[in-house]
Design a protein around this motif. Structure first.
Motif, PDB file in Angstrom:
ATOM      1  N   HIS A  72       0.868  -1.177   0.000  1.00  0.00           N
ATOM      2  CA  HIS A  72       0.000   0.000   0.000  1.00  0.00           C
ATOM      3  C   HIS A  72       0.902   1.223   0.000  1.00  0.00           C
ATOM      4  O   HIS A  72       2.084   1.136   0.346  1.00  0.00           O
ATOM      5  N   THR A  73       0.325   2.338  -0.379  1.00  0.00           N
ATOM      6  CA  THR A  73       1.120   3.566  -0.367  1.00  0.00           C
ATOM      7  C   THR A  73       1.744   3.727   1.006  1.00  0.00           C
ATOM      8  O   THR A  73       1.152   3.337   1.998  1.00  0.00           O
ATOM      9  N   SER A  74       2.863   4.307   1.021  1.00  0.00           N
ATOM     10  CA  SER A  74       3.555   4.580   2.277  1.00  0.00           C
ATOM     11  C   SER A  74       3.900   3.327   3.067  1.00  0.00           C
ATOM     12  O   SER A  74       3.924   3.333   4.281  1.00  0.00           O
ATOM     13  N   ALA A  75       4.109   2.270   2.341  1.00  0.00           N
ATOM     14  CA  ALA A  75       4.700   1.094   2.981  1.00  0.00           C
ATOM     15  C   ALA A  75       5.981   0.821   2.228  1.00  0.00           C
ATOM     16  O   ALA A  75       6.224   1.378   1.153  1.00  0.00           O
ATOM     17  N   GLY A  76       6.801  -0.035   2.743  1.00  0.00           N
ATOM     18  CA  GLY A  76       8.021  -0.391   2.042  1.00  0.00           C
ATOM     19  C   GLY A  76       7.701  -1.237   0.824  1.00  0.00           C
ATOM     20  O   GLY A  76       6.537  -1.428   0.473  1.00  0.00           O
ATOM     21  N   ARG A  77       8.740  -1.739   0.171  1.00  0.00           N
ATOM     22  CA  ARG A  77       8.541  -2.573  -1.004  1.00  0.00           C
ATOM     23  C   ARG A  77       8.734  -4.043  -0.670  1.00  0.00           C
ATOM     24  O   ARG A  77       9.490  -4.414   0.220  1.00  0.00           O
ATOM     25  N   VAL A  78       8.059  -4.858  -1.445  1.00  0.00           N
ATOM     26  CA  VAL A  78       8.162  -6.311  -1.331  1.00  0.00           C
ATOM     27  C   VAL A  78       8.521  -6.848  -2.707  1.00  0.00           C
ATOM     28  O   VAL A  78       8.033  -6.319  -3.699  1.00  0.00           O
ATOM     29  N   PRO A  79       9.375  -7.837  -2.779  1.00  0.00           N
ATOM     30  CA  PRO A  79       9.719  -8.363  -4.107  1.00  0.00           C
ATOM     31  C   PRO A  79       8.514  -9.058  -4.729  1.00  0.00           C
ATOM     32  O   PRO A  79       7.727  -9.697  -4.042  1.00  0.00           O
ATOM     33  N   THR A  80       8.373  -8.935  -6.018  1.00  0.00           N
ATOM     34  CA  THR A  80       7.381  -9.727  -6.741  1.00  0.00           C
ATOM     35  C   THR A  80       8.042 -11.052  -7.123  1.00  0.00           C
ATOM     36  O   THR A  80       9.229 -11.248  -6.911  1.00  0.00           O
ATOM     37  N   ASP A  81       7.252 -11.942  -7.692  1.00  0.00           N
ATOM     38  CA  ASP A  81       7.833 -13.197  -8.186  1.00  0.00           C
ATOM     39  C   ASP A  81       8.966 -12.877  -9.152  1.00  0.00           C
ATOM     40  O   ASP A  81      10.023 -13.517  -9.139  1.00  0.00           O
ATOM     41  N   LYS A  82       8.707 -11.892  -9.992  1.00  0.00           N
ATOM     42  CA  LYS A  82       9.726 -11.506 -10.964  1.00  0.00           C
ATOM     43  C   LYS A  82      10.993 -11.013 -10.273  1.00  0.00           C
ATOM     44  O   LYS A  82      12.109 -11.290 -10.718  1.00  0.00           O
ATOM     45  N   GLY A  83      10.781 -10.303  -9.172  1.00  0.00           N
ATOM     46  CA  GLY A  83      11.925  -9.834  -8.405  1.00  0.00           C
ATOM     47  C   GLY A  83      12.732 -10.995  -7.838  1.00  0.00           C
ATOM     48  O   GLY A  83      13.955 -11.040  -7.953  1.00  0.00           O
ATOM     49  N   TYR A  84      12.029 -11.951  -7.272  1.00  0.00           N
ATOM     50  CA  TYR A  84      12.708 -13.143  -6.751  1.00  0.00           C
ATOM     51  C   TYR A  84      13.439 -13.867  -7.873  1.00  0.00           C
ATOM     52  O   TYR A  84      14.555 -14.337  -7.707  1.00  0.00           O
ATOM     53  N   ARG A  85      12.748 -13.919  -9.002  1.00  0.00           N
ATOM     54  CA  ARG A  85      13.330 -14.602 -10.152  1.00  0.00           C
ATOM     55  C   ARG A  85      14.688 -14.010 -10.503  1.00  0.00           C
ATOM     56  O   ARG A  85      15.690 -14.716 -10.654  1.00  0.00           O
ATOM     57  N   TYR A  86      14.703 -12.689 -10.621  1.00  0.00           N
ATOM     58  CA  TYR A  86      15.955 -12.006 -10.948  1.00  0.00           C
ATOM     59  C   TYR A  86      17.011 -12.325  -9.900  1.00  0.00           C
ATOM     60  O   TYR A  86      18.148 -12.664 -10.199  1.00  0.00           O
ATOM     61  N   PHE A  87      16.578 -12.233  -8.667  1.00  0.00           N
ATOM     62  CA  PHE A  87      17.474 -12.500  -7.546  1.00  0.00           C
ATOM     63  C   PHE A  87      18.090 -13.886  -7.659  1.00  0.00           C
ATOM     64  O   PHE A  87      19.308 -14.059  -7.580  1.00  0.00           O
ATOM     65  N   VAL A  88      17.237 -14.861  -7.883  1.00  0.00           N
ATOM     66  CA  VAL A  88      17.706 -16.245  -7.951  1.00  0.00           C
ATOM     67  C   VAL A  88      18.625 -16.440  -9.148  1.00  0.00           C
ATOM     68  O   VAL A  88      19.660 -17.104  -9.058  1.00  0.00           O
ATOM     69  N   ASP A  89      18.248 -15.854 -10.270  1.00  0.00           N
ATOM     70  CA  ASP A  89      19.049 -16.056 -11.475  1.00  0.00           C
ATOM     71  C   ASP A  89      20.423 -15.421 -11.348  1.00  0.00           C
ATOM     72  O   ASP A  89      21.355 -15.798 -12.054  1.00  0.00           O
ATOM     73  N   HIS A  90      20.531 -14.443 -10.493  1.00  0.00           N
ATOM     74  CA  HIS A  90      21.819 -13.781 -10.346  1.00  0.00           C
ATOM     75  C   HIS A  90      22.496 -14.111  -9.035  1.00  0.00           C
ATOM     76  O   HIS A  90      23.387 -13.415  -8.567  1.00  0.00           O
ATOM     77  N   LEU A  91      22.044 -15.187  -8.463  1.00  0.00           N
ATOM     78  CA  LEU A  91      22.592 -15.599  -7.181  1.00  0.00           C
ATOM     79  C   LEU A  91      23.875 -16.367  -7.429  1.00  0.00           C
ATOM     80  O   LEU A  91      23.896 -17.316  -8.212  1.00  0.00           O
ATOM     81  N   GLU A  92      24.937 -15.930  -6.805  1.00  0.00           N
ATOM     82  CA  GLU A  92      26.120 -16.778  -6.932  1.00  0.00           C
ATOM     83  C   GLU A  92      25.921 -17.959  -6.000  1.00  0.00           C
ATOM     84  O   GLU A  92      25.325 -17.843  -4.928  1.00  0.00           O
TER      85      GLU A  92
END
Lengths: 348, 348
Positions: A72-92
């Motif tokens: 919601h507005t004025s809350a922090g951010r949470v990763p989306t599935d796509k965000g996790y995906r990027y994270f995992v794909d670039h995980l050493e």
DNA sequence: GGTTAGCACTCGGTAAAATCGAGTGCTAAC
DNA sequence: GTTAGCACTCGATTTTACCGAGTGCTAACC
């Protein structure tokens, strides 16, 4: 079903370095805290040498591109599935903690017994190692051939057909006759069954004698029973470890119930695992696998191979915010150990 | 561990009729609503022909005697374990709904396959029937004798020892030799093993040949493997149905986790069930069984007998406020069906 | 004596209100 | 392009008020 990210729908190159760093930091933080993460928390991170204001504007961009979301507005951010995906794909690749490595080594050094037992214990091990629910799948033996068949009589009308396959599996089937047979009849039937079936696989049809004597009827009956069950036999074995973890790592009773309900259905679990299975450690995040009820889950799967062929898989099930690095390392390590265990001289 | 109530610590006779009626009404109401129940709700009950004021004073007495408890002043009453105990002990047998009876009949009319499969499916059935988590235990075969042994070679060094017992169980064990053996050796070893082991049970020690030829070594190795595993083999089989129900019927993630954790440990489950097991349908409520983590659970167990002897049990696990009448009826019915199924001519 | 209407009292649950503060987006200065 | 500053948002938390189900007690009643 996508197994690995296709980043094609992201702007060409993906993400510039700073965005990537920020995204990574957000994911890490969120995995740690399970809370939406704000710009200042990220700015405090050593890897990010910019102010929270800059982080904020980058976050806006990341959100626009679908890597982050705001509850919601004025809350922090949470990763989306796509965000996790990027994270995992670039995980050493992560490495296992020494304690865990030791536990693993210990386990495989001492584990004994039949494949089934080993797989079951492995499931428990994997769950202990990771604190997530584990799934171990042993391949079915669809193209296994028969090594030996034996008909044993329990009493005059009840017999037990015991079949040994070349992959080391053993099955039993009750053969119930509406006529009486002597020990000798059964022994002879056993002999004939061996002659008939050795070397065949279950999908082959065999010529059975059409005579009407006791022995021939026993043989016919046995073959019928065996082939009737053929489809079931090809099923993979599934072992689930640490199902109680489900109640630990997911929040919301309803989610817990749904996940447990899925785990109860072995066929579903098998198809899920096989769906995700790829070369090396594969991850399916959120809706990447087709299972609606598991859309808040991530599934990590590593194959177990024997002479280059996949003979099973180990998997882990957790919330999308799971500790990918550690868990993937664990899956990989266990998979490697299993592969080696069965490839080695330990029989099975 | 008490299986049935010992009402000795209650005043002589137990409860006068009106108190009993009120207690019963409270339990019924609480099972329905999961809420503390107040005097007026009870007074509204047709069976209780007194005013709420009278009910209240009776409730005070029931509370003093330990059948009811008050979560806090000015709340309604909740049954204690002792209250449930009284309720259960004075429960007239329930009957299964017709739909359920049909489902049951249907199931047992069509169920096929080995004991193990039947038991597993029964667990699922029982869970569907009751909406609680079910446990089905198949007896171990501690005093089973060997009907047949067969050594099958997978390759020159790997062999598989397949043993058939007179109770219809079949086991397999890998026999890994550090020497090579021909088909003929294995066949001969198989023959000797049969001669040696048929009719024995696993707790018997047998005289093995001390010669050093290949066949003798195979025989020795096989016997060793078989007897080494003996303790494990005696273990009962456990099948659990509907574990996802745990998340439905218990409240509080922590409780769910604990219960699931218990269910993961088959040995625990077996000892729990055997602890509760008695003649006919037995119930253990709350702390009546010794399992602390399950002190908010009730366990209902019914034996499965074969020729008068207990060969297993079916059980159900739920919160103490479970629907005893229906569930006990279901357990009894399934137990009866199973008993008949295995007692009948259906083989196994 | 047992039963019941009446009543004051308790206290957890719920709803409304107040407050807090993490986090945002924007702007202006650097 | 970066950042400090700031007004603003909005969910979460706390506070307060209130309600009412339910109690225990008492006095009247059969």
């Amino acid at each position: 079903m996508a197994r690995r990210a296709k980043l094609t729908d992201a702007p060409a190159i993906g993400l510039d370095e700073r965005k990537a760093t920020i995204l990574e930091a957000v994911v890490n933080e969120h995995i740690d805290t399970a809370q939406p993460v704000g710009s200042s928390a990220i700015a405090a991170n050593a890897d990010v040498a910019v102010s929270s204001a800059t982080v904020r504007s980058e976050m806006v961009a990341l959100e626009r591109e679908g890597y982050l979301a705001q509850p919601h507005t004025s809350a922090g951010r949470v990763p989306t599935d796509k965000g996790y995906r990027y994270f995992v794909d670039h995980l050493e690749a992560g490495v296992l903690g020494v304690a865990q490595q030791r536990q693993l080594g210990e386990f495989f050094a001492h584990v004994r017994g039949e494949v089934e037992d080993v797989l079951e214990q492995t499931a428990t091990l994997l769950s202990q190692l990771t604190n997530y629910t584990s799934v171990v799948v042993g391949a079915g033996h669809s193209n296994a051939t028969i090594l030996s068949v034996q008909l044993v009589n329990l009493d005059a009308r009840h017999h037990l057909l015991v079949t040994v396959f070349n992959d080391g599996t053993v099955t039993k089937h009750s053969v119930l006759a509406n006529f009486e047979a002597s020990h000798l009849d059964v022994a002879e039937a056993s002999r004939q069954l061996n002659a008939l079936l050795i070397g065949t696989s279950l999908d082959l049809t065999v010529q059975v004698p059409s005579r009407t004597d006791v022995v021939a009827r026993l043989v016919r009956e046995s073959v019928a029973v065996l082939h009737a069950e053929a489809p079931t036999l090809e099923g993979e074995q599934v072992y689930i470890g640490g199902s109680s973890r489900v109640a630990q790592v997911f929040d919301g009773v309803e989610t817990v119930r749904q996940v447990l309900a899925i785990l109860e259905q072995e066929l579903l679990v098998v198809s899920l695992v096989e769906d995700v299975l790829g070369q090396g450690v594969s991850v399916a995040i959120g809706s990447e696998h087709g299972f609606e009820p598991l859309s808040s889950c991530a599934v990590i799967v590593a194959p177990v191979t024997l002479e280059g062929e996949s003979v099973g898989a180990v998997g882990l099930l957790g919330p999308t915010r799971m500790k990918y690095r550690e868990v993937m390392a664990a899956a990989e390590a266990v998979s490697a150990h299993l592969t080696q265990h069965f490839g080695g001289d330990h029989g099975g």
